[in-house]
Design a protein around this motif. Structure first.
Motif, PDB file in Angstrom:
ATOM      1  N   THR A  42      27.321 -82.184  30.203  1.00  0.00           N
ATOM      2  CA  THR A  42      26.981 -80.828  30.614  1.00  0.00           C
ATOM      3  C   THR A  42      26.037 -80.232  29.582  1.00  0.00           C
ATOM      4  OG1 THR A  42      28.879 -79.897  29.452  1.00  0.00           O
ATOM      5  CG2 THR A  42      29.199 -80.494  31.768  1.00  0.00           C
ATOM      6  N   PRO A  45      22.000 -74.274  30.367  1.00  0.00           N
ATOM      7  CA  PRO A  45      20.594 -73.959  30.632  1.00  0.00           C
ATOM      8  C   PRO A  45      20.280 -72.511  30.254  1.00  0.00           C
ATOM      9  CG  PRO A  45      21.842 -73.968  32.667  1.00  0.00           C
ATOM     10  CD  PRO A  45      22.787 -74.399  31.586  1.00  0.00           C
ATOM     11  N   GLN A  61      25.893 -69.455  33.341  1.00  0.00           N
ATOM     12  CA  GLN A  61      24.845 -70.451  33.087  1.00  0.00           C
ATOM     13  C   GLN A  61      25.532 -71.795  32.879  1.00  0.00           C
ATOM     14  OE1 GLN A  61      24.318 -68.410  28.776  1.00  0.00           O
ATOM     15  NE2 GLN A  61      22.706 -69.828  29.239  1.00  0.00           N
ATOM     16  N   GLY A  63      25.224 -76.189  33.608  1.00  0.00           N
ATOM     17  CA  GLY A  63      24.350 -77.305  33.917  1.00  0.00           C
ATOM     18  C   GLY A  63      25.067 -78.627  33.728  1.00  0.00           C
ATOM     19  N   SER A  64      24.658 -79.610  34.495  1.00  0.00           N
ATOM     20  CA  SER A  64      25.230 -80.945  34.415  1.00  0.00           C
ATOM     21  C   SER A  64      24.096 -81.954  34.520  1.00  0.00           C
ATOM     22  CB  SER A  64      26.234 -81.143  35.558  1.00  0.00           C
ATOM     23  OG  SER A  64      26.788 -82.431  35.498  1.00  0.00           O
ATOM     24  N   TRP A  65      24.244 -83.088  33.839  1.00  0.00           N
ATOM     25  CA  TRP A  65      23.209 -84.118  33.884  1.00  0.00           C
ATOM     26  C   TRP A  65      23.854 -85.501  33.879  1.00  0.00           C
ATOM     27  CZ3 TRP A  65      23.510 -87.500  29.851  1.00  0.00           C
ATOM     28  CH2 TRP A  65      24.148 -87.048  28.695  1.00  0.00           C
ATOM     29  N   VAL A  74      19.697 -83.914  37.190  1.00  0.00           N
ATOM     30  CA  VAL A  74      20.133 -82.646  36.617  1.00  0.00           C
ATOM     31  C   VAL A  74      20.388 -81.610  37.706  1.00  0.00           C
ATOM     32  CG1 VAL A  74      17.770 -81.788  36.287  1.00  0.00           C
ATOM     33  CG2 VAL A  74      19.583 -80.899  34.853  1.00  0.00           C
ATOM     34  N   ALA A  76      21.362 -77.257  37.561  1.00  0.00           N
ATOM     35  CA  ALA A  76      21.643 -76.094  36.719  1.00  0.00           C
ATOM     36  C   ALA A  76      21.743 -74.858  37.605  1.00  0.00           C
ATOM     37  CB  ALA A  76      20.545 -75.905  35.677  1.00  0.00           C
TER      38      ALA A  76
END
Length: 163
Positions: A42, A45, A61, A63-65, A74, A76
């Motif tokens: 994670t 962002p 906010q 995000g995961s990748w 990705v 977000a």
């Protein structure tokens, strides 16, 4: 001499042991590559301005990748209630993009309750950067940079080639 393995001589057992050890080393190399070549995590962002980053107040906010080799998948989601940045609107990425001349990449964006002063929103990732730029297509085939908006919500997702 072994009919199945004509290259083996009188000392076939030693030769097989050498080959087996080499094969084991190769398998270990491939296994270690498989472990390091794929990872996920994670990140947090950020929404900022290109001229002056400014300060942004977020409702959320996240995000995961996932990284597989040089490819980053990705997603977000950002919702901000106040942003003081100036210049073009930027959203941070978890990893820098590939440094390949002329390779501008893109992601998909979904906007909610944001009043970008443009007819549409696109996301562009220039080579060797850790941010994506928001822009809008123009009628003559070009695009114009979208300026920072005080409040809004966006979801950005897709894949890009990283360093």
């Amino acid at each position: 001499m072994n009919a199945d393995r004509p290259f083996l001589t009188a000392n076939a057992n030693d030769q097989l042991a050498i080959e087996l050890a080499a094969l084991r080393r190769r398998i270990e190399q491939l296994e270690s590559r498989a472990v390091t070549a794929s990872a996920r995590g994670t990140y947090t962002p950020t929404y900022l301005g290109g001229t002056t980053p400014g300060v942004t107040t977020y409702a959320y906010q996240v995000g995961s990748w996932q990284r597989v080799g040089a490819w980053i998948q990705v997603v977000a989601a950002l919702s901000w209630t106040a942003a003081t940045g100036t210049g073009q609107a930027l959203i941070s990425l978890p990893f820098p993009s590939a440094n390949i001349t002329y390779l501008t990449q893109s992601l998909t964006i979904y906007t909610i309750g944001v009043t970008f002063a443009a007819s549409g929103v696109q996301v562009a990732i220039s080579p060797n950067t850790s941010v994506c730029v928001l822009n809008s297509p123009t009628s003559n085939g070009g695009s114009s940079l979208i300026q920072v908006e005080a409040a809004g919500t966006v979801i950005v997702g897709g894949s890009y080639l990283a360093q």
